[in-house]
Design an enzyme around this catalytic site. Structure first.
Site, PDB file in Angstrom:
ATOM      1  N   HIS A  68      -9.201  -1.097  18.411  1.00 36.33           N
ATOM      2  CA  HIS A  68      -9.227   0.154  17.742  1.00 36.33           C
ATOM      3  C   HIS A  68     -10.450   0.696  17.173  1.00 36.33           C
ATOM      4  O   HIS A  68     -11.126   0.523  16.133  1.00 36.33           O
ATOM      5  CB  HIS A  68      -7.871   0.148  16.565  1.00 36.33           C
ATOM      6  CG  HIS A  68      -7.834   1.354  15.998  1.00 36.33           C
ATOM      7  ND1 HIS A  68      -7.386   2.845  16.441  1.00 36.33           N
ATOM      8  CD2 HIS A  68      -8.093   1.818  14.758  1.00 36.33           C
ATOM      9  CE1 HIS A  68      -7.241   3.485  15.940  1.00 36.33           C
ATOM     10  NE2 HIS A  68      -7.775   3.027  14.681  1.00 36.33           N
ATOM     11  N   ASN A 123     -11.978  -4.447   2.686  1.00 34.23           N
ATOM     12  CA  ASN A 123     -10.742  -4.657   3.273  1.00 34.23           C
ATOM     13  C   ASN A 123     -10.548  -6.100   3.414  1.00 34.23           C
ATOM     14  O   ASN A 123      -9.082  -6.616   3.502  1.00 34.23           O
ATOM     15  CB  ASN A 123     -10.276  -3.897   4.295  1.00 34.23           C
ATOM     16  CG  ASN A 123     -10.123  -2.301   3.768  1.00 34.23           C
ATOM     17  OD1 ASN A 123      -9.960  -2.165   2.535  1.00 34.23           O
ATOM     18  ND2 ASN A 123     -10.067  -1.377   4.890  1.00 34.23           N
ATOM     19  N   GLY A 181       0.941  -1.317  -0.217  1.00 38.55           N
ATOM     20  CA  GLY A 181      -0.167  -0.143  -0.059  1.00 38.55           C
ATOM     21  C   GLY A 181       0.846   1.311   0.019  1.00 38.55           C
ATOM     22  O   GLY A 181       1.658   1.538   0.873  1.00 38.55           O
ATOM     23  N   GLY A 195       1.432   4.491   3.452  1.00 34.44           N
ATOM     24  CA  GLY A 195       2.591   4.002   2.754  1.00 34.44           C
ATOM     25  C   GLY A 195       3.701   4.942   2.623  1.00 34.44           C
ATOM     26  O   GLY A 195       4.897   4.795   2.786  1.00 34.44           O
ATOM     27  N   ASP A 250       2.217  -1.596  -4.591  1.00 37.16           N
ATOM     28  CA  ASP A 250       0.838  -0.761  -4.546  1.00 37.16           C
ATOM     29  C   ASP A 250       0.170  -1.500  -6.025  1.00 37.16           C
ATOM     30  O   ASP A 250       1.086  -1.740  -7.006  1.00 37.16           O
ATOM     31  CB  ASP A 250       0.635   0.542  -4.757  1.00 37.16           C
ATOM     32  CG  ASP A 250      -0.850   1.201  -4.031  1.00 37.16           C
ATOM     33  OD1 ASP A 250      -0.958   1.684  -3.252  1.00 37.16           O
ATOM     34  OD2 ASP A 250      -1.763   0.627  -4.943  1.00 37.16           O
ATOM     35  N   THR A 293      -4.282  -1.694   8.292  1.00 37.31           N
ATOM     36  CA  THR A 293      -5.519  -1.647   7.457  1.00 37.31           C
ATOM     37  C   THR A 293      -6.591  -1.750   8.364  1.00 37.31           C
ATOM     38  O   THR A 293      -6.697  -2.501   9.227  1.00 37.31           O
ATOM     39  CB  THR A 293      -5.545  -2.843   6.382  1.00 37.31           C
ATOM     40  OG1 THR A 293      -4.345  -2.224   5.505  1.00 37.31           O
ATOM     41  CG2 THR A 293      -6.960  -2.567   5.703  1.00 37.31           C
ATOM     42  N   ASN A 294      -7.580  -0.836   8.447  1.00 38.84           N
ATOM     43  CA  ASN A 294      -8.961  -0.947   9.181  1.00 38.84           C
ATOM     44  C   ASN A 294      -9.929  -1.769   8.471  1.00 38.84           C
ATOM     45  O   ASN A 294     -10.000  -2.145   7.284  1.00 38.84           O
ATOM     46  CB  ASN A 294      -9.607   0.470   9.312  1.00 38.84           C
ATOM     47  CG  ASN A 294      -8.808   1.239  10.708  1.00 38.84           C
ATOM     48  OD1 ASN A 294      -8.720   0.494  11.517  1.00 38.84           O
ATOM     49  ND2 ASN A 294      -8.885   2.443  10.406  1.00 38.84           N
ATOM     50  N   ARG A 308     -15.143   2.692  11.044  1.00 41.31           N
ATOM     51  CA  ARG A 308     -14.000   1.565  10.629  1.00 41.31           C
ATOM     52  C   ARG A 308     -14.462   0.276  10.206  1.00 41.31           C
ATOM     53  O   ARG A 308     -14.165  -0.125   9.149  1.00 41.31           O
ATOM     54  CB  ARG A 308     -13.109   1.296  11.794  1.00 41.31           C
ATOM     55  CG  ARG A 308     -12.305   2.887  12.241  1.00 41.31           C
ATOM     56  CD  ARG A 308     -11.254   2.625  13.247  1.00 41.31           C
ATOM     57  NE  ARG A 308     -10.640   3.378  13.728  1.00 41.31           N
ATOM     58  CZ  ARG A 308     -10.820   4.520  14.640  1.00 41.31           C
ATOM     59  NH1 ARG A 308     -12.128   4.461  15.278  1.00 41.31           N
ATOM     60  NH2 ARG A 308      -9.935   5.647  14.974  1.00 41.31           N
TER      61      ARG A 308
HETATM   62  P1  A3D Z   1      -4.697   5.136   1.093  1.00 40.56           P
HETATM   63  O1  A3D Z   1      -4.152   6.439   0.895  1.00 40.56           O
HETATM   64  O2  A3D Z   1      -6.200   5.052   0.175  1.00 40.56           O
HETATM   65  O3  A3D Z   1      -3.972   4.055   0.457  1.00 40.56           O
HETATM   66  C1  A3D Z   1      -4.130   2.679   0.318  1.00 40.56           C
HETATM   67  C2  A3D Z   1      -3.436   2.306  -0.765  1.00 40.56           C
HETATM   68  O4  A3D Z   1      -4.008   1.058  -0.784  1.00 40.56           O
HETATM   69  C3  A3D Z   1      -3.804   2.755  -2.058  1.00 40.56           C
HETATM   70  O5  A3D Z   1      -2.796   3.390  -2.850  1.00 40.56           O
HETATM   71  C4  A3D Z   1      -4.512   1.503  -3.092  1.00 40.56           C
HETATM   72  O6  A3D Z   1      -4.093   1.569  -4.345  1.00 40.56           O
HETATM   73  C5  A3D Z   1      -3.821   0.386  -2.083  1.00 40.56           C
HETATM   74  N1  A3D Z   1      -4.399  -0.679  -2.386  1.00 40.56           N
HETATM   75  C6  A3D Z   1      -5.621  -0.887  -2.644  1.00 40.56           C
HETATM   76  N2  A3D Z   1      -5.956  -2.343  -2.852  1.00 40.56           N
HETATM   77  C7  A3D Z   1      -4.703  -2.862  -2.782  1.00 40.56           C
HETATM   78  C8  A3D Z   1      -4.040  -4.319  -3.102  1.00 40.56           C
HETATM   79  N3  A3D Z   1      -4.957  -5.277  -3.113  1.00 40.56           N
HETATM   80  N4  A3D Z   1      -2.893  -4.402  -2.785  1.00 40.56           N
HETATM   81  C9  A3D Z   1      -1.835  -3.536  -2.545  1.00 40.56           C
HETATM   82  N5  A3D Z   1      -2.288  -2.300  -2.363  1.00 40.56           N
HETATM   83  C10 A3D Z   1      -3.860  -2.011  -2.597  1.00 40.56           C
HETATM   84  O7  A3D Z   1      -5.235   4.907   2.295  1.00 40.56           O
HETATM   85  P2  A3D Z   1      -4.436   5.459   3.826  1.00 40.56           P
HETATM   86  O8  A3D Z   1      -3.040   5.051   3.559  1.00 40.56           O
HETATM   87  O9  A3D Z   1      -4.978   6.755   4.052  1.00 40.56           O
HETATM   88  O10 A3D Z   1      -4.731   4.404   4.720  1.00 40.56           O
HETATM   89  C11 A3D Z   1      -4.672   2.776   4.510  1.00 40.56           C
HETATM   90  C12 A3D Z   1      -5.373   2.153   5.520  1.00 40.56           C
HETATM   91  O11 A3D Z   1      -5.003   2.317   6.896  1.00 40.56           O
HETATM   92  C13 A3D Z   1      -7.084   2.207   5.563  1.00 40.56           C
HETATM   93  O12 A3D Z   1      -7.745   1.027   5.653  1.00 40.56           O
HETATM   94  C14 A3D Z   1      -7.261   3.287   6.792  1.00 40.56           C
HETATM   95  O13 A3D Z   1      -8.565   2.916   7.424  1.00 40.56           O
HETATM   96  C15 A3D Z   1      -6.059   2.385   7.862  1.00 40.56           C
HETATM   97  N6  A3D Z   1      -5.803   3.513   8.783  1.00 40.56           N
HETATM   98  C16 A3D Z   1      -5.752   2.783  10.106  1.00 40.56           C
HETATM   99  C17 A3D Z   1      -5.154   3.570  11.190  1.00 40.56           C
HETATM  100  C18 A3D Z   1      -5.092   2.758  12.395  1.00 40.56           C
HETATM  101  O14 A3D Z   1      -4.785   3.443  13.401  1.00 40.56           O
HETATM  102  C19 A3D Z   1      -5.151   1.456  12.575  1.00 40.56           C
HETATM  103  C20 A3D Z   1      -5.269   4.927  11.043  1.00 40.56           C
HETATM  104  C21 A3D Z   1      -5.272   5.459   9.969  1.00 40.56           C
HETATM  105  C22 A3D Z   1      -5.572   4.719   8.872  1.00 40.56           C
END
Ligand code: A3D
Length: 320
Positions: A175, A95, A9, A14, A33, A119-120, A88
């Site tokens: 969480h 997810n 990701g 990421g 990604d 991931t959430n 979430r």
């Molecule tokens: P975002 O900027 O959308 O990045 C997610 C990336 O995942 C995108 O670039 C997608 O292309 C890529 N992706 C989608 N499907 C796949 C796959 N099959 N294989 C590889 N890559 C893929 O999201 P983000 O970086 O802001 O957040 C990512 C995750 O973290 C989300 O689920 C959020 O809800 C979660 N998150 C968790 C917390 C915690 O504290 C646990 C905090 C903030 C965000």
């Protein structure tokens, strides 16, 4: 030889992870990604920043799991983040599918890696990741507690006008909105919050407001951003876990870890303090909870169990 961290990701978290890892020169970074251009573009951009700072790390972008082969650490943020008004848990179905794909991608290429999931909905996704990948539970953890604790810490530092370093906080449980900030375990300049209430330095009501704000810390940011969710603090939290593993720092960090009897729960992930060293989760620290804390922790774990039931309806293989 330098260590290798693969980031599955290359979105908001990421990319920030990659930048922080390169600034700390913690390891070489592979950004993976499904959107290959994003992974390659960010890797190239950050790699060019290393020439400004003089940091000695390699960064590459890819959409092939082969390139992540033999990673020491894998940090997973692949998935969809929340939109305003979403919980979430609303992300579960989509997810889960993504995490299955990721588990299949990493299990044969990096079977010995320490895997940190972000991931959430966190507690269920990390549980599913461990099941789908079959990797050892002490090597598969979720990041959430450090972030939740740092939010609690920051809000308290603002309230008391005290540097964040002078505050120690702890947030346990899942969480989600039932996470358990622990006033009894929180100290400001060495004094517990309970003492500070007695000394009228803060009212119970004000503390309750701060706890509620901590629980809703993610939603507050989503509302401002409108597009996407928090990423700087989540990335910093993930890096702290990776660093403790790579450098064998054996820090006690709150994270979503696999419980096997600890805290009275079995075969379940929940947010607890865990010692992270070069063997992964080396020990779960069992702190003695008072009646109220225990009650709150159980409510939070029940929310995780309820969501697990929904996950099992979506994918019955998760019941095993
Ligand atoms: P975002 O900027 O959308 O990045 C997610 C990336 O995942 C995108 O670039 C997608 O292309 C890529 N992706 C989608 N499907 C796949 C796959 N099959 N294989 C590889 N890559 C893929 O999201 P983000 O970086 O802001 O957040 C990512 C995750 O973290 C989300 O689920 C959020 O809800 C979660 N998150 C968790 C917390 C915690 O504290 C646990 C905090 C903030 C965000």
């Amino acid at each position: 030889m330098r260590k290798k961290i693969s980031l599955i990701g290359a979105g908001q978290i990421g990319g920030t992870l990659a930048h922080l890892i390169s600034i700390k020169e913690l390891a070489d970074v592979v950004l993976f990604d499904v959107a290959e251009g994003i992974a390659k573009g960010k890797a190239l951009d950050i790699a060019q920043s290393t020439a400004v700072d003089g940091n000695d790390v390699n960064l590459t972008g890819t959409s092939s799991y082969e390139d992540t082969k033999n990673s020491d650490v894998i940090i997973i943020t692949a998935g969809v983040p929340r939109k305003p008004g979403m919980s979430r848990d609303d992300l579960l179905e989509i997810n889960l599918k993504i995490i299955k794909e990721v588990a299949n991608g990493i299990k044969s290429t990096s079977p010995n890696a320490f895997v940190i999931c972000i991931t959430n909905p966190l507690d269920i996704i990390v549980m599913a990741l461990q099941k789908y990948s079959g990797m050892p539970a002490n090597k598969v953890v979720g990041m959430a507690g450090i972030l939740d604790s740092s939010r609690f810490n920051y809000f308290l530092s603002q309230e008391f006008n005290v540097p964040v370093k002078k505050i120690k906080t702890l947030v346990l449980g899942g969480h989600g909105d039932t996470m358990v900030p622990m006033p009894n375990r929180t100290t400001i300049n060495g004094k517990s919050l309970i003492e500070l209430i007695k000394e009228n330095k803060i009212t119970k009501e004000k503390l309750e407001d701060i706890i509620t704000r901590t629980r809703k810390g993610g939603a507050e940011i989503i509302k401002f951003l409108q597009k996407g969710s928090a990423f700087y603090a989540p990335a910093a939290s993930g890096v702290e876990m990776a660093e403790s593993y790579i450098k064998n720092l054996k820090k006690t960090l709150p994270c979503a870890a696999y419980l096997n009897g600890e805290y009275g729960f079995n075969k379940l992930y929940a947010g607890v303090p865990a010692i992270i060293g070069n063997k992964g989760v080396e020990k779960i620290v069992e702190i003695k909870l008072d009646t109220k804390e225990k009650e709150n922790f159980e409510v939070s774990v029940k929310a995780v169990k309820d969501l697990l039931k929904i996950a099992i309806k979506i994918d019955p293989s998760l019941a095993n």
